[in-house]
Scaffold this motif. Structure first.
Motif, PDB file in Angstrom:
ATOM      1  N   PRO A  78     -54.244 -30.783  -3.042  1.00 36.39           N
ATOM      2  CA  PRO A  78     -53.462 -29.575  -3.352  1.00 36.39           C
ATOM      3  C   PRO A  78     -53.509 -28.536  -2.239  1.00 36.39           C
ATOM      4  O   PRO A  78     -52.510 -27.864  -1.963  1.00 36.39           O
ATOM      5  N   PHE A  79     -54.653 -28.432  -1.586  1.00 30.52           N
ATOM      6  CA  PHE A  79     -54.817 -27.430  -0.529  1.00 30.52           C
ATOM      7  C   PHE A  79     -54.063 -27.836   0.737  1.00 30.52           C
ATOM      8  O   PHE A  79     -53.427 -26.999   1.387  1.00 30.52           O
ATOM      9  N   GLU A  80     -54.136 -29.117   1.085  1.00 26.45           N
ATOM     10  CA  GLU A  80     -53.399 -29.601   2.244  1.00 26.45           C
ATOM     11  C   GLU A  80     -51.897 -29.429   2.029  1.00 26.45           C
ATOM     12  O   GLU A  80     -51.168 -29.031   2.938  1.00 26.45           O
ATOM     13  N   THR A  81     -51.452 -29.709   0.797  1.00 23.08           N
ATOM     14  CA  THR A  81     -50.032 -29.570   0.464  1.00 23.08           C
ATOM     15  C   THR A  81     -49.589 -28.117   0.598  1.00 23.08           C
ATOM     16  O   THR A  81     -48.567 -27.816   1.210  1.00 23.08           O
ATOM     17  N   LEU A  82     -50.376 -27.213   0.000  1.00 26.13           N
ATOM     18  CA  LEU A  82     -50.042 -25.792   0.078  1.00 26.13           C
ATOM     19  C   LEU A  82     -50.020 -25.318   1.524  1.00 26.13           C
ATOM     20  O   LEU A  82     -49.133 -24.555   1.926  1.00 26.13           O
ATOM     21  N   SER A  83     -50.965 -25.784   2.313  1.00 28.08           N
ATOM     22  CA  SER A  83     -51.025 -25.413   3.719  1.00 28.08           C
ATOM     23  C   SER A  83     -49.753 -25.821   4.463  1.00 28.08           C
ATOM     24  O   SER A  83     -49.160 -25.023   5.193  1.00 28.08           O
ATOM     25  N   MET A  84     -49.320 -27.073   4.250  1.00 24.89           N
ATOM     26  CA  MET A  84     -48.142 -27.575   4.961  1.00 24.89           C
ATOM     27  C   MET A  84     -46.859 -26.903   4.494  1.00 24.89           C
ATOM     28  O   MET A  84     -45.959 -26.637   5.291  1.00 24.89           O
ATOM     29  N   VAL A  85     -46.777 -26.593   3.192  1.00 22.66           N
ATOM     30  CA  VAL A  85     -45.575 -25.941   2.664  1.00 22.66           C
ATOM     31  C   VAL A  85     -45.465 -24.504   3.159  1.00 22.66           C
ATOM     32  O   VAL A  85     -44.374 -24.021   3.483  1.00 22.66           O
ATOM     33  N   LEU A  86     -46.589 -23.815   3.239  1.00 22.33           N
ATOM     34  CA  LEU A  86     -46.575 -22.416   3.657  1.00 22.33           C
ATOM     35  C   LEU A  86     -46.419 -22.243   5.163  1.00 22.33           C
ATOM     36  O   LEU A  86     -46.051 -21.160   5.630  1.00 22.33           O
ATOM     37  N   PHE A  87     -46.690 -23.295   5.916  1.00 27.11           N
ATOM     38  CA  PHE A  87     -46.674 -23.184   7.377  1.00 27.11           C
ATOM     39  C   PHE A  87     -45.356 -22.629   7.940  1.00 27.11           C
ATOM     40  O   PHE A  87     -45.379 -21.674   8.724  1.00 27.11           O
ATOM     41  N   PRO A  88     -44.168 -23.176   7.557  1.00 24.10           N
ATOM     42  CA  PRO A  88     -42.932 -22.598   8.102  1.00 24.10           C
ATOM     43  C   PRO A  88     -42.735 -21.140   7.715  1.00 24.10           C
ATOM     44  O   PRO A  88     -42.265 -20.333   8.517  1.00 24.10           O
ATOM     45  N   THR A  89     -43.109 -20.778   6.478  1.00 26.44           N
ATOM     46  CA  THR A  89     -42.941 -19.404   6.008  1.00 26.44           C
ATOM     47  C   THR A  89     -43.831 -18.445   6.777  1.00 26.44           C
ATOM     48  O   THR A  89     -43.383 -17.388   7.252  1.00 26.44           O
ATOM     49  N   ILE A  90     -45.104 -18.796   6.930  1.00 18.97           N
ATOM     50  CA  ILE A  90     -46.027 -17.925   7.652  1.00 18.97           C
ATOM     51  C   ILE A  90     -45.657 -17.848   9.131  1.00 18.97           C
ATOM     52  O   ILE A  90     -45.815 -16.802   9.768  1.00 18.97           O
ATOM     53  N   SER A  91     -45.140 -18.940   9.682  1.00 15.23           N
ATOM     54  CA  SER A  91     -44.700 -18.931  11.080  1.00 15.23           C
ATOM     55  C   SER A  91     -43.591 -17.904  11.295  1.00 15.23           C
ATOM     56  O   SER A  91     -43.523 -17.260  12.350  1.00 15.23           O
ATOM     57  N   ARG A  92     -42.713 -17.762  10.283  1.00 19.27           N
ATOM     58  CA  ARG A  92     -41.599 -16.810  10.396  1.00 19.27           C
ATOM     59  C   ARG A  92     -42.035 -15.385  10.082  1.00 19.27           C
ATOM     60  O   ARG A  92     -41.673 -14.437  10.786  1.00 19.27           O
ATOM     61  N   THR A  93     -42.785 -15.214   8.984  1.00 21.31           N
ATOM     62  CA  THR A  93     -43.084 -13.866   8.498  1.00 21.31           C
ATOM     63  C   THR A  93     -44.309 -13.238   9.147  1.00 21.31           C
ATOM     64  O   THR A  93     -44.444 -12.010   9.145  1.00 21.31           O
ATOM     65  N   LYS A  94     -45.225 -14.076   9.646  1.00 25.98           N
ATOM     66  CA  LYS A  94     -46.493 -13.590  10.219  1.00 25.98           C
ATOM     67  C   LYS A  94     -47.229 -12.676   9.232  1.00 25.98           C
ATOM     68  O   LYS A  94     -47.784 -11.636   9.600  1.00 25.98           O
ATOM     69  N   ASP A  95     -47.257 -13.086   7.965  1.00 30.67           N
ATOM     70  CA  ASP A  95     -47.878 -12.300   6.898  1.00 30.67           C
ATOM     71  C   ASP A  95     -49.380 -12.593   6.841  1.00 30.67           C
ATOM     72  O   ASP A  95     -49.822 -13.555   6.212  1.00 30.67           O
ATOM     73  N   VAL A  96     -50.164 -11.751   7.501  1.00 24.16           N
ATOM     74  CA  VAL A  96     -51.618 -11.948   7.581  1.00 24.16           C
ATOM     75  C   VAL A  96     -52.260 -11.811   6.202  1.00 24.16           C
ATOM     76  O   VAL A  96     -53.135 -12.607   5.833  1.00 24.16           O
ATOM     77  N   LYS A  97     -51.833 -10.817   5.433  1.00 21.14           N
ATOM     78  CA  LYS A  97     -52.434 -10.568   4.121  1.00 21.14           C
ATOM     79  C   LYS A  97     -52.251 -11.756   3.185  1.00 21.14           C
ATOM     80  O   LYS A  97     -53.183 -12.166   2.484  1.00 21.14           O
ATOM     81  N   MET A  98     -51.041 -12.301   3.132  1.00 13.51           N
ATOM     82  CA  MET A  98     -50.789 -13.445   2.248  1.00 13.51           C
ATOM     83  C   MET A  98     -51.653 -14.630   2.674  1.00 13.51           C
ATOM     84  O   MET A  98     -52.280 -15.289   1.839  1.00 13.51           O
ATOM     85  N   ASN A  99     -51.700 -14.904   3.967  1.00 11.41           N
ATOM     86  CA  ASN A  99     -52.488 -16.023   4.470  1.00 11.41           C
ATOM     87  C   ASN A  99     -53.969 -15.834   4.156  1.00 11.41           C
ATOM     88  O   ASN A  99     -54.667 -16.765   3.766  1.00 11.41           O
ATOM     89  N   GLU A 100     -54.448 -14.597   4.283  1.00 10.42           N
ATOM     90  CA  GLU A 100     -55.844 -14.297   4.004  1.00 10.42           C
ATOM     91  C   GLU A 100     -56.189 -14.529   2.536  1.00 10.42           C
ATOM     92  O   GLU A 100     -57.232 -15.119   2.201  1.00 10.42           O
TER      93      GLU A 100
END
Length: 421
Positions: free
Chosen positions: A271-293
């Motif tokens: 589940p964690f690997e999946t969430l990581s891969m799905v969020l990768f494009p979004t975080i790459s675009r938004t650079k949302d440090v708080k959400m990633n943290e």
């Protein structure tokens, strides 16, 4: 997905949720199908013959790493950043496909020469040659493209269809140890069909055209992907080296036990690997440090619970996977279970933190440095004649701890975690 439209999620949130759902299904089915097959194969082929298969397949995994050249990790970023530029998408797709096919031809040529020249491969040469079809299927399947386009429903449907067929044919046609090569053929053909179908859908349904690209453009992509290739090569060495070396120094039953233990651990990391891969494009675009943290902290807490469960129920998990014969390896699974929280934290600190925020060099160094130390450790153990199952386990755990520690330090230095300080 109609229900999703009625929620109060933002457009970005809905997209993340949709892709997480489909990618979760994809990864879950991949893991579930592996477990069904492993459980059946261990009982049908026997631990010895299954260990032979795992050992041969570990070699094939090295070829896949070389041919993918890190693009399955990094190319999704190219696609996400250019998802509305069809011309550039065509160039990226064409360049990466050309690189992977060229690497396939070169690598397979030299590999065939090696397996005929080196005696250690003699008894399992036919198995390894049949599994080369699996490699070509991996080359053709553009999972990186679907991930970057955030169209993960497509690969989910493709993989489900052909993996379901593989499971059905395995149960029907594999009945004893003498069917090992037949299973290898079924596996290779199924992966080839997945690759060809995925490639076709990318071209026809997502309007990708293969175009001519300049040598400079291709060389630039090779240069950008090189460090990711090196990083992936070293990171995958952790598990594959243990399995490959166990097959040389110990028994094929030991190989089977390591493989099954790693698969059980991978299930709880899923589940964690999946969430990581799905969020990768979004975080790459938004650079949302708080959400990633926040994601890192929540994942850390849940992964600790799963570690405790795996340690507590190791006997039950091994019995489900391979029968009571594997209970003698219960301590192996208990020791390796600490990898669940370690690897989960490492996932999120890696791709979703360092890569997404532009620290690619640091990301790769965080893998390369510990991997070099890991290889040197194994060499020293071999020279000093100190190789044992326990030595392989503890060296494997220590290298992941070191990767996590390095990434924590880098992320903290660049204010990517504990950002409120």
């Amino acid at each position: 997905m109609k229900l999703l439209n009625k929620t109060n999620l933002s457009t970005e949130g809905k997209l993340v949720f949709k892709n997480f759902s489909f990618f979760s299904l994809l990864r879950a089915f991949n893991i579930l199908s592996q477990y069904l097959l492993v459980s059946y194969l261990v009982r049908t082929l026997g631990a010895q013959t299954y260990g032979v298969f795992v050992w041969g397949f570990s070699i094939i995994q090295y070829l896949i790493i070389i041919i993918n050249f890190g693009f399955n990790t990094y190319a999704a970023k190219y696609i996400a950043e250019n998802k509305d530029d069809q011309v550039e998408l065509n160039r990226i797709f064409s360049a990466i496909t050309a690189i992977k096919l060229l690497l396939f031809i070169i690598t397979v040529f030299f590999f065939i020469v090696i397996i005929y020249a080196v005696g250690v491969f003699d008894s399992n040469r036919s198995l390894i040659l049949i599994l080369l079809g699996f490699v070509l299927g991996e080359v053709l399947f553009p999972i990186w493209f679907f991930q970057g386009k955030e169209k993960l429903d497509i690969p989910t449907k493709i993989v489900f269809s052909f993996k379901f067929l593989l499971i059905a044919l395995t149960f029907l046609l594999i009945t004893g140890p003498e069917d090992l090569l037949r299973y290898a053929l079924l596996l290779s053909v199924s992966q080839l069909l997945i690759g060809v179908t995925g490639f076709y859908v990318a071209k026809k349904k997502l309007n990708i055209n293969l175009v001519k690209t300049t040598s400079n453009y291709i060389l630039n992509k090779i240069k950008e992907g090189f460090m990711f290739f090196v990083g992936t090569l070293f990171s995958r060495t952790f598990n594959l080296a243990v399995i490959f070396l166990a097959g040389i120094w110990f028994t094929m039953e030991d190989v089977a036990s390591f493989d099954i233990s790693f698969k059980i651990i991978a299930a709880f990391q899923l589940p964690f690997e999946t969430l990581s891969m799905v969020l990768f494009p979004t975080i790459s675009r938004t650079k949302d440090v708080k959400m990633n943290e926040r994601i890192i902290f929540m994942a850390s807490a849940f992964s600790l619970l799963l570690w405790g469960f795996t340690f507590w129920q190791s006997d039950l998990l091994l019995t489900i996977m391979g029968g009571k014969e594997l209970l003698i390896y219960s301590s192996l699974l208990k020791n390796l279970s600490i990898l669940i929280p370690i690897v989960v934290v490492t996932y999120f600190l890696g791709t979703n933190t360092l890569v997404a925020f532009g620290y690619q060099r640091e990301f790769n160094l965080s893998i390369i440095i510990p991997s070099v130390l890991y290889i040197l450790t194994l060499v020293c153990l071999w020279i000093l004649d100190l190789i044992s199952i326990e030595a392989l386990i503890y060296s494997r755990i220590m290298v992941d701890l070191l990767v996590m520690a390095i990434r924590l330090i880098i992320a903290y230095k660049h204010k990517l975690i504990f950002s409120s300080r």
